[in-house]
Motif scaffolding. Structure first.
Motif, PDB file in Angstrom:
ATOM      1  N   TRP A   1     -50.459 -31.318-100.657  1.00 29.59           N
ATOM      2  CA  TRP A   1     -49.391 -31.626 -99.436  1.00 29.59           C
ATOM      3  C   TRP A   1     -48.059 -30.791-100.105  1.00 29.59           C
ATOM      4  O   TRP A   1     -47.762 -31.187-101.417  1.00 29.59           O
ATOM      5  N   VAL A   2     -47.911 -29.891 -99.683  1.00 30.87           N
ATOM      6  CA  VAL A   2     -46.376 -29.206-100.047  1.00 30.87           C
ATOM      7  C   VAL A   2     -45.305 -29.422 -99.257  1.00 30.87           C
ATOM      8  O   VAL A   2     -45.171 -29.128 -97.704  1.00 30.87           O
ATOM      9  N   PRO A   3     -44.312 -29.729 -99.787  1.00 35.41           N
ATOM     10  CA  PRO A   3     -42.971 -29.988 -98.945  1.00 35.41           C
ATOM     11  C   PRO A   3     -42.205 -28.868 -98.656  1.00 35.41           C
ATOM     12  O   PRO A   3     -42.563 -27.582 -99.298  1.00 35.41           O
ATOM     13  N   LEU A   4     -41.872 -28.737 -97.316  1.00 39.93           N
ATOM     14  CA  LEU A   4     -41.014 -27.425 -96.957  1.00 39.93           C
ATOM     15  C   LEU A   4     -39.710 -27.675 -97.257  1.00 39.93           C
ATOM     16  O   LEU A   4     -39.165 -28.645 -97.081  1.00 39.93           O
ATOM     17  N   GLU A   5     -38.896 -26.411 -97.103  1.00 42.53           N
ATOM     18  CA  GLU A   5     -37.460 -26.642 -97.192  1.00 42.53           C
ATOM     19  C   GLU A   5     -37.002 -27.058 -96.396  1.00 42.53           C
ATOM     20  O   GLU A   5     -35.708 -27.749 -96.478  1.00 42.53           O
ATOM     21  N   ASP A   6     -37.329 -27.087 -95.026  1.00 37.14           N
ATOM     22  CA  ASP A   6     -36.768 -27.828 -93.861  1.00 37.14           C
ATOM     23  C   ASP A   6     -37.104 -29.250 -93.747  1.00 37.14           C
ATOM     24  O   ASP A   6     -36.579 -29.983 -92.848  1.00 37.14           O
TER      25      ASP A   6
END
Length: 141
Positions: free
Chosen positions: A23-28
């Motif tokens: 699970w990779v958090p995104l900047e947005d």
């Protein structure tokens, strides 16, 4: 999901069955879920694994190192090739085969070599490997 998991802005790693999922958090503020693809050894969108990561009996949240080791073990098992990644996989196969032939577990030094080498191959796989050009799947899926 707990409050601390909602506030967690670092990548999370899971093993669901034998498949690795991250699970990779995104900047947005969004979230990208990627799963290991059995056909290519690459990571592909895997939103279908969100529920499995949270609720499946065979799902476990793991460290990045455990994630890398599992991913590389699966890639070594499923694929063969002619490039730097597979040369390193060959080294690992030799280390493990030698220990097995001698009827012993890996030594601390051998385990360290395996872990460090798999970190390297994990980082290299997507940039070096080209399916059909320099690597293929060993068995049909």
């Amino acid at each position: 999901m707990t409050d601390s998991e909602r506030r967690d802005d670092s990548t999370r790693y899971y093993i669901v069955g034998a498949r690795t999922v991250k699970w990779v958090p995104l900047e947005d503020g969004g979230l990208q879920i990627l799963k290991l693809d059995w056909a290519t050894g690459l990571f592909i969108p895997g939103v279908d694994y969100m529920h499995k990561c949270m609720f499946a009996d065979d799902s476990e949240r793991v460290s990045e190192d455990e994630f890398i080791q599992q991913t590389e073990a699966v890639r070594r098992e499923l694929f063969t090739g002619d490039n730097a990644v597979f040369a390193l996989y060959g080294l690992l196969d030799t280390i493990e085969a030698t220990a097995k032939a001698e009827g012993r577990p890996l030594t601390e030094q051998e385990r360290a070599i395996v872990i460090l080498t798999q970190r390297k191959t994990h980082a290299m796989f997507e940039s070096v490997c080209r399916l059909g050009e320099n690597y293929t799947r060993k068995k049909p899926y």
